[in-house]
Design a protein around this motif. Structure first.
Motif, PDB file in Angstrom:
ATOM      1  N   VAL A  52       0.824  -1.217   0.018  1.00 57.12           N
ATOM      2  CA  VAL A  52      -0.119  -0.018   0.016  1.00 57.12           C
ATOM      3  C   VAL A  52       0.619   1.276  -0.002  1.00 57.12           C
ATOM      4  CG1 VAL A  52      -1.660   1.405   1.323  1.00 57.12           C
ATOM      5  CG2 VAL A  52      -1.977  -1.280   0.990  1.00 57.12           C
ATOM      6  N   SER A  53       2.168   1.175   0.776  1.00 54.30           N
ATOM      7  CA  SER A  53       2.946   2.350   0.841  1.00 54.30           C
ATOM      8  C   SER A  53       3.424   2.834  -0.649  1.00 54.30           C
ATOM      9  CB  SER A  53       3.815   2.354   1.867  1.00 54.30           C
ATOM     10  OG  SER A  53       4.709   1.516   1.455  1.00 54.30           O
ATOM     11  N   ASP A  54       3.818   1.746  -1.535  1.00 55.38           N
ATOM     12  CA  ASP A  54       4.185   2.232  -2.641  1.00 55.38           C
ATOM     13  C   ASP A  54       2.965   2.937  -3.562  1.00 55.38           C
ATOM     14  OD1 ASP A  54       6.691   1.432  -2.400  1.00 55.38           O
ATOM     15  OD2 ASP A  54       6.383  -0.787  -3.169  1.00 55.38           O
ATOM     16  N   ILE A  55       1.798   1.908  -3.551  1.00 56.98           N
ATOM     17  CA  ILE A  55       0.799   2.784  -4.158  1.00 56.98           C
ATOM     18  C   ILE A  55       0.504   4.137  -3.687  1.00 56.98           C
ATOM     19  CG2 ILE A  55      -1.724   2.450  -4.594  1.00 56.98           C
ATOM     20  CD1 ILE A  55      -1.392  -0.664  -3.989  1.00 56.98           C
ATOM     21  N   GLN A  56       0.350   4.513  -2.369  1.00 55.66           N
ATOM     22  CA  GLN A  56       0.033   5.761  -2.143  1.00 55.66           C
ATOM     23  C   GLN A  56       1.164   6.834  -2.603  1.00 55.66           C
ATOM     24  OE1 GLN A  56       0.017   4.750   2.368  1.00 55.66           O
ATOM     25  NE2 GLN A  56      -1.897   6.223   2.333  1.00 55.66           N
ATOM     26  N   LYS A  57       2.313   6.439  -2.728  1.00 58.71           N
ATOM     27  CA  LYS A  57       3.449   7.495  -3.315  1.00 58.71           C
ATOM     28  C   LYS A  57       3.050   7.858  -4.855  1.00 58.71           C
ATOM     29  CE  LYS A  57       7.320   4.866  -1.122  1.00 58.71           C
ATOM     30  NZ  LYS A  57       8.418   4.102  -1.614  1.00 58.71           N
ATOM     31  N   TYR A  58       2.242   7.350  -5.224  1.00 59.72           N
ATOM     32  CA  TYR A  58       1.964   7.478  -6.931  1.00 59.72           C
ATOM     33  C   TYR A  58       0.356   8.034  -6.895  1.00 59.72           C
ATOM     34  CZ  TYR A  58       5.896   5.088  -8.633  1.00 59.72           C
ATOM     35  OH  TYR A  58       7.185   4.948  -8.887  1.00 59.72           O
ATOM     36  N   ASN A  59      -0.234   8.110  -5.676  1.00 59.04           N
ATOM     37  CA  ASN A  59      -1.685   8.603  -5.343  1.00 59.04           C
ATOM     38  C   ASN A  59      -1.853   9.220  -4.145  1.00 59.04           C
ATOM     39  OD1 ASN A  59      -3.133   6.844  -7.521  1.00 59.04           O
ATOM     40  ND2 ASN A  59      -1.741   5.499  -6.637  1.00 59.04           N
ATOM     41  N   PRO A  60      -1.179  10.394  -4.169  1.00 60.15           N
ATOM     42  CA  PRO A  60      -0.940  11.223  -2.764  1.00 60.15           C
ATOM     43  C   PRO A  60      -2.387  12.003  -2.524  1.00 60.15           C
ATOM     44  CG  PRO A  60       0.483  12.399  -4.397  1.00 60.15           C
ATOM     45  CD  PRO A  60       0.008  10.956  -5.055  1.00 60.15           C
ATOM     46  N   THR A  61      -3.106  12.201  -3.888  1.00 62.93           N
ATOM     47  CA  THR A  61      -4.308  13.075  -3.488  1.00 62.93           C
ATOM     48  C   THR A  61      -5.744  12.144  -3.543  1.00 62.93           C
ATOM     49  OG1 THR A  61      -4.497  13.666  -5.944  1.00 62.93           O
ATOM     50  CG2 THR A  61      -3.548  15.376  -4.594  1.00 62.93           C
ATOM     51  N   THR A  62      -5.469  11.010  -4.206  1.00 59.90           N
ATOM     52  CA  THR A  62      -6.778  10.171  -4.312  1.00 59.90           C
ATOM     53  C   THR A  62      -6.698   8.926  -3.147  1.00 59.90           C
ATOM     54  OG1 THR A  62      -5.595   8.837  -6.017  1.00 59.90           O
ATOM     55  CG2 THR A  62      -7.137  10.447  -6.755  1.00 59.90           C
ATOM     56  N   LEU A  63      -5.619   8.700  -2.837  1.00 63.04           N
ATOM     57  CA  LEU A  63      -5.418   7.586  -1.769  1.00 63.04           C
ATOM     58  C   LEU A  63      -4.808   8.013  -0.478  1.00 63.04           C
ATOM     59  CD1 LEU A  63      -5.972   4.463  -1.421  1.00 63.04           C
ATOM     60  CD2 LEU A  63      -3.802   4.024  -2.191  1.00 63.04           C
ATOM     61  N   VAL A  64      -5.509   8.960   0.267  1.00 66.42           N
ATOM     62  CA  VAL A  64      -5.153   9.664   1.459  1.00 66.42           C
ATOM     63  C   VAL A  64      -5.154   8.491   2.775  1.00 66.42           C
ATOM     64  CG1 VAL A  64      -5.588  11.288   3.064  1.00 66.42           C
ATOM     65  CG2 VAL A  64      -5.999  11.705   0.647  1.00 66.42           C
ATOM     66  N   ASN A  65      -6.217   7.812   2.613  1.00 63.08           N
ATOM     67  CA  ASN A  65      -6.056   6.775   3.903  1.00 63.08           C
ATOM     68  C   ASN A  65      -5.958   5.449   2.924  1.00 63.08           C
ATOM     69  OD1 ASN A  65      -7.113   4.962   5.719  1.00 63.08           O
ATOM     70  ND2 ASN A  65      -8.976   5.949   6.306  1.00 63.08           N
ATOM     71  N   GLN A  66      -4.899   4.573   3.787  1.00 61.03           N
ATOM     72  CA  GLN A  66      -4.543   3.405   3.265  1.00 61.03           C
ATOM     73  C   GLN A  66      -5.551   2.223   3.465  1.00 61.03           C
ATOM     74  OE1 GLN A  66      -0.862   2.451   4.932  1.00 61.03           O
ATOM     75  NE2 GLN A  66      -1.992   0.984   6.736  1.00 61.03           N
ATOM     76  N   ASP A  67      -6.569   2.668   4.409  1.00 60.88           N
ATOM     77  CA  ASP A  67      -7.624   1.510   4.772  1.00 60.88           C
ATOM     78  C   ASP A  67      -8.935   1.705   3.764  1.00 60.88           C
ATOM     79  OD1 ASP A  67      -5.935   0.204   6.379  1.00 60.88           O
ATOM     80  OD2 ASP A  67      -6.504   1.855   8.062  1.00 60.88           O
ATOM     81  N   SER A  68      -8.927   2.783   2.960  1.00 57.26           N
ATOM     82  CA  SER A  68     -10.413   2.838   2.191  1.00 57.26           C
ATOM     83  C   SER A  68     -10.006   3.473   0.932  1.00 57.26           C
ATOM     84  CB  SER A  68     -11.212   3.594   3.036  1.00 57.26           C
ATOM     85  OG  SER A  68     -10.966   4.981   3.310  1.00 57.26           O
ATOM     86  N   LEU A  69     -10.861   3.271  -0.171  1.00 61.11           N
ATOM     87  CA  LEU A  69     -10.755   3.830  -1.235  1.00 61.11           C
ATOM     88  C   LEU A  69     -12.068   4.261  -1.668  1.00 61.11           C
ATOM     89  CD1 LEU A  69      -8.968   4.463  -3.970  1.00 61.11           C
ATOM     90  CD2 LEU A  69      -9.278   2.159  -4.491  1.00 61.11           C
ATOM     91  N   GLN A  70     -12.322   5.299  -2.367  1.00 56.13           N
ATOM     92  CA  GLN A  70     -13.355   5.857  -2.826  1.00 56.13           C
ATOM     93  C   GLN A  70     -13.681   4.954  -4.056  1.00 56.13           C
ATOM     94  OE1 GLN A  70     -14.043   9.939  -3.546  1.00 56.13           O
ATOM     95  NE2 GLN A  70     -15.928   9.651  -4.450  1.00 56.13           N
ATOM     96  N   ALA A  71     -15.142   4.554  -4.225  1.00 51.55           N
ATOM     97  CA  ALA A  71     -15.611   3.833  -5.428  1.00 51.55           C
ATOM     98  C   ALA A  71     -15.384   4.473  -6.662  1.00 51.55           C
ATOM     99  CB  ALA A  71     -17.010   3.209  -5.304  1.00 51.55           C
ATOM    100  N   PHE A  72     -14.969   3.760  -7.760  1.00 54.65           N
ATOM    101  CA  PHE A  72     -14.939   4.524  -9.350  1.00 54.65           C
ATOM    102  C   PHE A  72     -13.989   5.612  -9.362  1.00 54.65           C
ATOM    103  CE2 PHE A  72     -19.343   2.784  -8.500  1.00 54.65           C
ATOM    104  CZ  PHE A  72     -19.508   1.840  -9.267  1.00 54.65           C
TER     105      PHE A  72
END
Length: 147
Positions: free
Chosen positions: A7-27
């Motif tokens: 998840v930390s690698d994914i967050q690096k490339y999505n700083p504004t869309t993946l703020v919380n590593q435990d949830s992701l907004q649909a679509f």
């Protein structure tokens, strides 16, 4: 997780869309970083390892689990299971052809993106959203019909 990355690698490339590593907004689209390799000396892409579950088919893996980043035919090509008889447990290689580079391009360039078109999207809407020219996108996607 289907993509075999943390998840930390994914967050690096999505700083504004993946703020919380435990949830992701649909679509919401996110960038998933993965290494690009030469597969069988013939195609650029990446092979993910997918753990089979009851009811999985090559089609559902391609369309639902991997959001059409690959196809049923591509998964079949790199696996020995009969497409009509996948076991309830086991592993499947999921090959994503990412056209991720050209040996003449410097490694300093950075991340290439593989983007799955959604219904209603056009080359113009993609280029606008990505802040890239349509010509640049076309140059890395020869022969693609964007309509």
């Amino acid at each position: 997780m289907y993509i075999n990355t943390n998840v930390s690698d994914i967050q690096k490339y999505n700083p504004t869309t993946l703020v919380n590593q435990d949830s992701l907004q649909a679509f919401v689209r996110i960038n998933l970083p993965f290494r690009c390799d030469c597969i069988d000396g013939e195609v650029l892409g990446h092979v993910f390892n997918y753990n089979l579950g009851t009811g999985d088919t090559y089609e559902t893996i391609a369309q639902e689990r991997y959001a059409n980043l690959t196809t049923e035919d591509w998964i079949q090509r790199f696996n020995s299971y009969d497409s009509d008889r996948l076991p309830d447990t086991g592993n499947v290689n999921v090959t994503v052809n990412s056209s991720c580079g050209d040996s003449k391009i410097s490694k300093d360039y950075g991340l290439f993106l593989t983007y799955t078109l959604r219904s209603g999207e056009t080359l113009e809407s993609i280029s606008s959203a990505a802040n890239l020219s349509s010509d640049l996108i076309r140059s890395y996607n020869p022969g693609v019909n964007f309509s």
